[in-house]
Design a protein around this motif. Sequence first.
Motif, PDB file in Angstrom:
ATOM      1  N   ALA A   1      -8.365  -0.798   0.765  1.00 46.13           N
ATOM      2  CA  ALA A   1      -7.591  -0.649  -0.646  1.00 46.13           C
ATOM      3  C   ALA A   1      -7.034  -2.681  -1.522  1.00 46.13           C
ATOM      4  CB  ALA A   1      -6.865  -0.661  -1.481  1.00 46.13           C
TER       5      ALA A   1
ATOM      6  N   MET B   1       1.399   4.543  -3.111  1.00 50.67           N
ATOM      7  CA  MET B   1       0.410   5.653  -2.862  1.00 50.67           C
ATOM      8  C   MET B   1       0.684   6.393  -1.901  1.00 50.67           C
ATOM      9  SD  MET B   1      -0.075   4.626  -6.382  1.00 50.67           S
ATOM     10  CE  MET B   1      -0.722   6.304  -6.663  1.00 50.67           C
TER      11      MET B   1
ATOM     12  N   LEU C   1       0.938  -1.098   0.176  1.00 49.31           N
ATOM     13  CA  LEU C   1       0.408  -0.358  -0.065  1.00 49.31           C
ATOM     14  C   LEU C   1       0.864   1.388   0.214  1.00 49.31           C
ATOM     15  CD1 LEU C   1      -2.867   0.791   0.261  1.00 49.31           C
ATOM     16  CD2 LEU C   1      -2.956   0.828   2.610  1.00 49.31           C
TER      17      LEU C   1
ATOM     18  N   LEU D   1      -5.279  -4.257  -4.141  1.00 50.69           N
ATOM     19  CA  LEU D   1      -4.123  -3.979  -4.674  1.00 50.69           C
ATOM     20  C   LEU D   1      -3.289  -5.421  -5.334  1.00 50.69           C
ATOM     21  CD1 LEU D   1      -2.383  -0.519  -3.099  1.00 50.69           C
ATOM     22  CD2 LEU D   1      -3.753  -1.060  -4.687  1.00 50.69           C
TER      23      LEU D   1
ATOM     24  N   LEU E   1      -3.383   1.159 -11.829  1.00 53.51           N
ATOM     25  CA  LEU E   1      -3.438   1.916 -10.594  1.00 53.51           C
ATOM     26  C   LEU E   1      -2.388   3.119 -10.368  1.00 53.51           C
ATOM     27  CD1 LEU E   1      -4.264   2.449  -8.060  1.00 53.51           C
ATOM     28  CD2 LEU E   1      -2.009   1.397  -6.374  1.00 53.51           C
TER      29      LEU E   1
ATOM     30  N   ILE F   1      -5.700  -1.618  -9.245  1.00 58.03           N
ATOM     31  CA  ILE F   1      -6.678  -1.743  -7.614  1.00 58.03           C
ATOM     32  C   ILE F   1      -7.877  -2.446  -8.186  1.00 58.03           C
ATOM     33  CG2 ILE F   1      -6.843   0.910  -8.077  1.00 58.03           C
ATOM     34  CD1 ILE F   1      -7.097   1.313  -5.231  1.00 58.03           C
TER      35      ILE F   1
ATOM     36  N   PRO G   1      -1.681   7.715 -10.002  1.00 56.71           N
ATOM     37  CA  PRO G   1      -1.920   8.685  -8.245  1.00 56.71           C
ATOM     38  C   PRO G   1      -3.599   9.375  -9.114  1.00 56.71           C
ATOM     39  CG  PRO G   1       0.558   9.022  -9.455  1.00 56.71           C
ATOM     40  CD  PRO G   1      -0.831   7.310 -10.591  1.00 56.71           C
TER      41      PRO G   1
ATOM     42  N   ASP H   1     -11.678  -1.604  -8.198  1.00 57.06           N
ATOM     43  CA  ASP H   1     -12.238  -1.017  -8.651  1.00 57.06           C
ATOM     44  C   ASP H   1     -13.925  -1.934  -8.595  1.00 57.06           C
ATOM     45  OD1 ASP H   1     -14.962   0.764  -9.487  1.00 57.06           O
ATOM     46  OD2 ASP H   1     -13.568   1.960 -11.108  1.00 57.06           O
TER      47      ASP H   1
ATOM     48  N   GLU I   1      -6.378   7.521 -10.404  1.00 49.77           N
ATOM     49  CA  GLU I   1      -7.367   6.328  -9.742  1.00 49.77           C
ATOM     50  C   GLU I   1      -7.142   6.180  -7.914  1.00 49.77           C
ATOM     51  OE1 GLU I   1     -10.018   4.185 -10.612  1.00 49.77           O
ATOM     52  OE2 GLU I   1      -9.032   4.812 -12.442  1.00 49.77           O
ATOM     53  N   TRP I   2      -6.104   5.966  -8.256  1.00 53.35           N
ATOM     54  CA  TRP I   2      -6.323   6.192  -5.979  1.00 53.35           C
ATOM     55  C   TRP I   2      -6.793   7.559  -6.070  1.00 53.35           C
ATOM     56  CZ3 TRP I   2      -4.619   2.601  -2.482  1.00 53.35           C
ATOM     57  CH2 TRP I   2      -4.471   3.805  -1.014  1.00 53.35           C
TER      58      TRP I   2
ATOM     59  N   GLN J   1     -10.394   6.649  -6.739  1.00 51.66           N
ATOM     60  CA  GLN J   1     -10.800   5.488  -5.852  1.00 51.66           C
ATOM     61  C   GLN J   1     -11.282   5.861  -3.881  1.00 51.66           C
ATOM     62  OE1 GLN J   1     -11.941   1.922  -6.751  1.00 51.66           O
ATOM     63  NE2 GLN J   1     -12.010   3.150  -8.683  1.00 51.66           N
ATOM     64  N   HIS J   2     -10.426   6.649  -3.853  1.00 51.22           N
ATOM     65  CA  HIS J   2     -10.358   7.205  -1.941  1.00 51.22           C
ATOM     66  C   HIS J   2     -12.322   7.683  -2.660  1.00 51.22           C
ATOM     67  CE1 HIS J   2      -6.805   6.002  -1.090  1.00 51.22           C
ATOM     68  NE2 HIS J   2      -6.980   7.027   0.060  1.00 51.22           N
TER      69      HIS J   2
END
Length: 161
Positions: free
Chosen positions: A19, A9, A6, A21, A42, A31, A44, A33, A46-47, A50-51
């Motif tokens: 997440a 990111m 993890l 991963l 994944l 990651i 940055p 979805d 997309e990170w 997803q958050h």
Amino acid sequence: MKKVPLEVMQALDLPPFEAKLTQSATNQPLIWDGLRRKHVVLTPEEWVRQHVVHYLINNLGYPRGLLALERGLRYNQRQKRTDLLALNPDGQPLLLVECKAPSVAIDAAVARQATTYNQTIGAPLLLITNGLVHYCWRVDFATRTNERLAEIPAFAAAVQL
């Protein structure tokens, strides 16, 4: 597929989530979805996306079934994609979200991109975020005005706007 640590990111100004991963056969980080029901690359951006998805669902009460990722739209004869769109219970646009990587500054150009997309979409709420900085506006198309909001409204409040 191998697990991805993890730590790859950066921490964001959004609540953490569990997440899922992994890595592709070519060692690309992936990651899970939950909206698209598949692993995606994944990046940055997309990170951040997803958050935001998890924050909207888990903290603000947006129904999973009313969230759409990377929905297509046409603007000036060009095919574009929205990062995330929340719909109201009638299936109409409610909240348009434009996600950027944490390294991308939220500046006038990013705001123009999001407002341009929203001229086609017509969502009364607009959120621009890079995971570290978040700007949310209520858009009044009738008066052609925007009101900056102090926070992202919860789903129950958003549908009342």
